[in-house]
Each structure stands twice: as structure tokens, then as C-alpha cells.
Design an enzyme around this catalytic site. Structure first.
Site: not given
Length: 354
Positions: A90, A93, A141, A168, A171, A199, A263-264, A266-267, A303-305, A330
């Protein structure tokens, strides 16, 4: 002379100021909402009422105003420690929790699976009990949300969800604070989610209706949010009189929306699915073409990246993009959670309009 907490106490002692006045300086006047969060866990925003969510946002605004803008010293966490368990990497966070807790005078301890015997040589049950005897709260986390539920059951101190496969919440609180600051209120806003049913989305679904916000969600087939959480969102929408749309069409989701969010795709833990996911999400990139369907006062959150296939540079770096304000918030919302769960402090700032 700079007027902060230290010299206020000195002045108070010299002037014989009452203990009540000192307490009011540190802890604020009594809150104008009948909300008591001390000792609670924060695993999902679904477990918090509308007034409790508003209280956390009010607290975040108060701390940001007093500490950042007024330069006040508020050691509300003095003598307290925070265990930070991170199974997943992270930036935001970790930094927001670590620096925020320290800024409030507390001691954060960052722990990875390489630092402790979490779930390997020592069970989650034993870890929760040991940390309960040494720290005042645990921010975790994790991959599996069930691990948080188990920790909350076994721990005698508050457990804070720093991210799990289901939710999350930290966030989303930051997102709400950002929108509150930008629009001056949350009620009536329409949020359009374009991307994975992950999430972050599920935390929106668990809380947006309570604050009077509408949700329009576009996900590819096979990447929809959890069915159980969709049912929760439908129930919340009905109870609070908001609108909920689920579709596979990004432009339909963006139609007349105030806020575009993605959001991404691919987590962490999904790297082997990258090729399949990139193919499934073709056409889901947020661009100015997407924004043409949105309301004239649209803004963008992430929320990045961030990766370029999710949102192009023109939107990401546009004046409508609030991503870096969102990232900073955050810190203030995490601080608000910790102060609310661990102290008797009440906001001094006038209650915002939600």
C-alpha cells in the site's frame, strides 16, 4: 506568538483556567449529533447509520481544519499505539494511517506477514488477543474479509478494515469527504462507476444511499459486484429513496452523472487474469467522450494507483479530476476514524451540510 495546544496549557495554568475550559479546547464542545462510536469496529460502512457516516465526515473536516489550516497541535492519540497489519502492499493506506496516527501523538507499528507469524506459526485468534494486550487498535489490510471478522470477534480493541476482498471503507470515506468539499453537500449527487465490480465499488454500494446519493454502475459481464452486496444496495436504495442502476454500458452509467469513478481492473492477486481482464474491459476506459454523457458539473475520482487503460490522461489530469485531493483526504478520514473509535473528542467545526 503562535497559539497552539502547548502554550494554551501554559497560559491556562497561569491564568487559573478551569479544567472544563481545557477539556473543551482539546475535546471540543458536545457534538450536535447523538453519535457514540468509541470502541466500535469499522469493517464495512454497511454497519454504520447515516448519522454515523456523517459524523465521521464531520470529524475529518474538523481535524483537517484545526490541524492543517489552523496549525493546531492535537495529541489526541498520545499514549496510544496502533498495530498496522498489511498482507498487501500500500502507498496511501499505509502513509495516511502511519503519519496520521503519529501526527495525533500516537505510535503506529507497521507489520507485514514477514514481521509477524500471522496465520502461519500463530493463529489469527492468538494474534488478535496478543495485539489487544499491547495496542489500542488494529488496522488490517487483508486478502480475505473473513479474517477481519475473526479478528473482530477475538480482539478486545477496535478493528479497522484497511482493505479486504469485499470492502475498502476507508477509501470511500475519503471519496465522500472530497465530494463534500467540492460540491458543498452529498445528497442528490449521482455517482457513475465504470469498471470492475470490486471492493471499492462494493463500499459505495454499502453506503451511498444512506447519504442520499444515486448509483449508476457499469461492469462487464462476469465482473459484476458480489450478489449479496447487490441485494444490500437494492435494499438501501429502496429504504432511502435513491436510484440504483446496474448495466454493462459505460455511457448509460455515465448519463447525467455528477461523479465518474473507476479503479484498477487488475487488483493484487489477479495478475494471472491480466490478459483476460484487459480483453473483457475493452471500451470501459473513461475519456472525454464518456464525460460528454455526464452532467455539466462532472468530476472524476480514482483511488490510485492508476493505469492509462482505465482512464486517459485528458480526464485524469483535467481540472475536473479530484484524484490528488482524494488521495490526501485518505489521511484526514483515517484520522477521523481513529479519533472517533478511540477517544471522546467531539468536532468543534460547525456541522457541514450533507
Amino acid at each position: 506568538m503562535l497559539f497552539n495546544g502547548r502554550n494554551f496549557i501554559s497560559i491556562a495554568k497561569l491564568a487559573g483556567t478551569s479544567k472544563q475550559l481545557l477539556r473543551q479546547f482539546w475535546y471540543g464542545t458536545p457534538a450536535q449529533m447523538n453519535v457514540h462510536l468509541k470502541g466500535r469496529d469499522l469493517l464495512t460502512l454497511q454497519n454504520y447509520t447515516a448519522d454515523e457516516l456523517k459524523y465521521l465526515l464531520w470529524m475529518a473536516s474538523d481535524l483537517k481544519q484545526r490541524i492543517k489550516h489552523k496549525g493546531e497541535y492535537l495529541p489526541l492519540m498520545q499514549g496510544k499505539s496502533l498495530a498496522m497489519i498489511f498482507e498487501k502492499r500500500s502507498t496511501r493506506t499505509r502513509l495516511s494511517a502511519e503519519t496520521g496516527f503519529a501526527l495525533l501523538g500516537g505510535h503506529p507499528s507497521f507489520l507485514t506477514t514477514q514481521d509477524i507469524h500471522l496465520g502461519t506459526n500463530e493463529s489469527l485468534t492468538d494474534t488478535a488477543r496478543v495485539l489487544s494486550s499491547m495496542t489500542n487498535a488494529i488496522l488490517a489490510r487483508v486478502y480475505n474479509h473473513n479474517d477481519l471478522d475473526l479478528m473482530a470477534k477475538e480482539a478486545t480493541i477496535p478493528i479497522i478494515n484497511g482493505l479486504s476482498d469485499l470492502y475498502h471503507p476507508l477509501q470511500i470515506l475519503a471519496d465522500y469527504l472530497t465530494l463534500q468539499e467540492h460540491y458543498g453537500g452529498l445528497k442528490g449527487l449521482t455517482i457513475a462507476w465504470v469498471g470492475d465490480g470490486n471492493n471499492v465499488l462494493q463500499s459505495f454500494m454499502a453506503s451511498a444511499a444512506q447519504l442520499g446519493m444515486h448509483l449508476r454502475i457499469a461492469t462487464p459481464r462476469g465482473f459484476e459486484p458480489d450478489f449479496r452486496i447487490t441485494k444490500i444496495a437494492e435494499q438501501n436504495s429502496k429504504e432511502y429513496g435513491t436510484k440504483l442502476l446496474l448495466t454493462t454500458d459505460p455511457l448509460e452509467a455515465a448519463d447525467s452523472a455528477n461523479v465518474l469513478v473507476t479503479d484498477t481492473w487488475i487488483s493484487m492477486g489477479q495478475e494471472e487474469e491480466k490478459k483476460e481482464r484487459l480483453k473483457a474491459f475493452q471500451g470501459y476506459q473513461i475519456t472525454m467522450q464518456t464525460a460528454k454523457s455526464a452532467a455539466s458539473n462532472w468530476t472524476f475520482l480514482h483511488c490510485l494507483p492508476r493505469k492509462p487503460e482505465e482512464v486517459d490522461d485528458e480526464v485524469f489530469y483535467s481540472p475536473q479530476s479530484l484524484v490528488f485531493q482524494e488521495a490526501e483526504n485518505r489521511k484526514w478520514t483515517i484520522m477521523a476514524v481513529m479519533v472517533s473509535l478511540l477517544t471522546d473528542y467531539s468536532p468543534q467545526l460547525q456541522k457541514p451540510t450533507f
